[in-house]
Design an enzyme around this catalytic site. Sequence first.
Site, short mmCIF file in Angstrom:
data_model
loop_
_atom_site.label_atom_id
_atom_site.label_comp_id
_atom_site.label_asym_id
_atom_site.label_seq_id
_atom_site.Cartn_x
_atom_site.Cartn_y
_atom_site.Cartn_z
N SER A 176 0.85 -1.20 0.00
CA SER A 176 0.00 0.00 0.00
C SER A 176 0.88 1.25 0.00
CB SER A 176 -0.90 0.00 1.25
OG SER A 176 -0.09 0.21 2.40
N ASP A 186 -1.47 -1.65 -3.86
CA ASP A 186 -2.80 -1.73 -3.28
C ASP A 186 -3.34 -0.30 -3.06
OD1 ASP A 186 -4.99 -2.99 -2.06
OD2 ASP A 186 -4.05 -2.98 -0.07
N ASP A 239 -7.50 3.29 -7.35
CA ASP A 239 -8.77 3.33 -6.62
C ASP A 239 -9.40 4.70 -6.79
OD1 ASP A 239 -10.86 3.32 -4.89
OD2 ASP A 239 -9.72 2.66 -3.13
N GLU A 298 -11.80 0.22 -9.38
CA GLU A 298 -12.83 -0.05 -8.35
C GLU A 298 -14.09 0.76 -8.64
OE1 GLU A 298 -11.68 -0.37 -4.26
OE2 GLU A 298 -13.66 0.19 -3.52
N ASP A 354 -5.44 -8.49 4.69
CA ASP A 354 -4.41 -7.77 5.43
C ASP A 354 -4.67 -7.87 6.93
OD1 ASP A 354 -2.34 -6.17 6.21
OD2 ASP A 354 -3.12 -4.31 5.40
N SER A 355 -5.88 -7.53 7.34
CA SER A 355 -6.18 -7.49 8.78
C SER A 355 -5.96 -8.84 9.47
CB SER A 355 -7.62 -7.04 9.02
OG SER A 355 -7.80 -5.73 8.54
P1 13P Z 1 -8.93 -6.49 5.28
O1 13P Z 1 -8.81 -5.26 6.13
O2 13P Z 1 -10.28 -7.11 5.43
O3 13P Z 1 -7.83 -7.45 5.49
O4 13P Z 1 -8.83 -6.01 3.74
C1 13P Z 1 -7.58 -5.80 3.16
C2 13P Z 1 -7.67 -5.12 1.84
O5 13P Z 1 -8.71 -4.97 1.24
C3 13P Z 1 -6.42 -4.59 1.27
O6 13P Z 1 -6.64 -3.86 0.12
O1 G3H Z 2 -6.90 -1.82 2.37
C1 G3H Z 2 -5.93 -1.38 2.97
C2 G3H Z 2 -4.84 -2.29 3.37
O2 G3H Z 2 -5.23 -3.05 4.48
C3 G3H Z 2 -3.58 -1.52 3.60
O3 G3H Z 2 -3.66 -0.77 4.76
O4 G3H Z 2 -3.00 1.53 4.08
O5 G3H Z 2 -2.82 0.77 6.47
O6 G3H Z 2 -1.24 -0.12 4.73
P1 G3H Z 2 -2.62 0.43 5.01
ZN ZN Z 3 -8.55 -2.86 0.11
#
Ligand code: 13P
Ligand code: G3H
Ligand code: ZN
Length: 331
Positions: free
Chosen positions: A57, A94, A116, A146, A278-279
């Site tokens: 990201s 991302d 995005d 998106e 990610d989460s």
């Molecule tokens: P989560 O926060 O559900 O992991 O989504 C991650 C995501 O969409 C990264 O672009």
């Molecule tokens: O969708 C977002 C991703 O989880 C990346 O998160 O911008 O905190 O790195 P971040």
């Molecule tokens: Zn995302």
Amino acid sequence: MTTDYKELGFVNTREMFKKAMEGKYAVGAYNFNNLEQLQAIINGCGQSKSPLIMQVSKGARDYANSTLLRNMGKGAVEMAREQGYTIPIALHLDHGDTYELCVSCIESGFSSVMIDGSSHPYEENIELTKKVVGYAHKYDVTVEGELGVLAGIEDDVVAAESVYTQPAEVEDFVNKTGVDSLAISIGTSHGAYKFKPEQCTRNEEGMLVPPPLRFDILEEIEKRIPGFPIVLHGASSVLPKYVDLINSNGGALEAAVGIPEGQLRKAAKSAVCKINIDSDGRLVLTAMIRKVFNEKPTEFDPRKYLGPAREELMKMITEKNKNVLGSADRY
Ligand code: 13P
Ligand code: G3H
Ligand code: ZN
């Protein structure tokens, strides 16, 4: 000068998505910001023989330094080959929010970018996305666009119909922009707090169950752009096992609810070819680090708490590929 991502060992997402569509599974797109996440992602996908999209990201680039992060990605591919993994690996931006950011990533060797434009009005989203596609395709870099805004608990729009992707727009958007894949909004959202407790019901064990994803919208989209790769963001399941581990080791995550794995498995069998996670990874790392800190308060060697966290993350990714995305044993 633009670095050729193919020389770094990356592939774009075109073939990956074609195979995923035919095989009725989804490619895991895992975010990384540091060494341990990257090791876990490569080894998790390598060992499960799953295609991999490594995501960076804008925040990750700021955190870790864009040059270092790109070279870590390059090193990860070399390591993967040394380990004998034959999986395809894409390096993906991302949530790119500007044309300039996408160009910078392409110049530095990314094989795929997301632009995005979902926060912009429809026509502006088209213009911005089209501009990025025009540049990216010159270098055979694939682009994710998106349409629709992901529901978010912060902005109180979870239940609003308008946040979902409007199927009537997708064909026009895809044709006008030339994107290679499309992220849609059908009820997922980012982070660990995807739903308010009052939006959920409780099952027999007393666990919060969120409202189901809008598969009717997904089906409508599939009818309008048959065979076109769809992306799901905000797809972490917020696994209760790790939330509990965090909370039993001094954390305070309340009412954290994610997307049930069964729903994601169903989505992965459809035109959804990429699922972003990610989460879930963040929760695993936090849970394991907290556990070590709690159980061994004298420990101060980072390898002793980051190591177990990395191992558990790798396990979680392997299981996710196998049981949820269906991407295991494909390469
Ligand atoms: P989560 O926060 O559900 O992991 O989504 C991650 C995501 O969409 C990264 O672009
Ligand atoms: O969708 C977002 C991703 O989880 C990346 O998160 O911008 O905190 O790195 P971040
Ligand atoms: Zn995302």
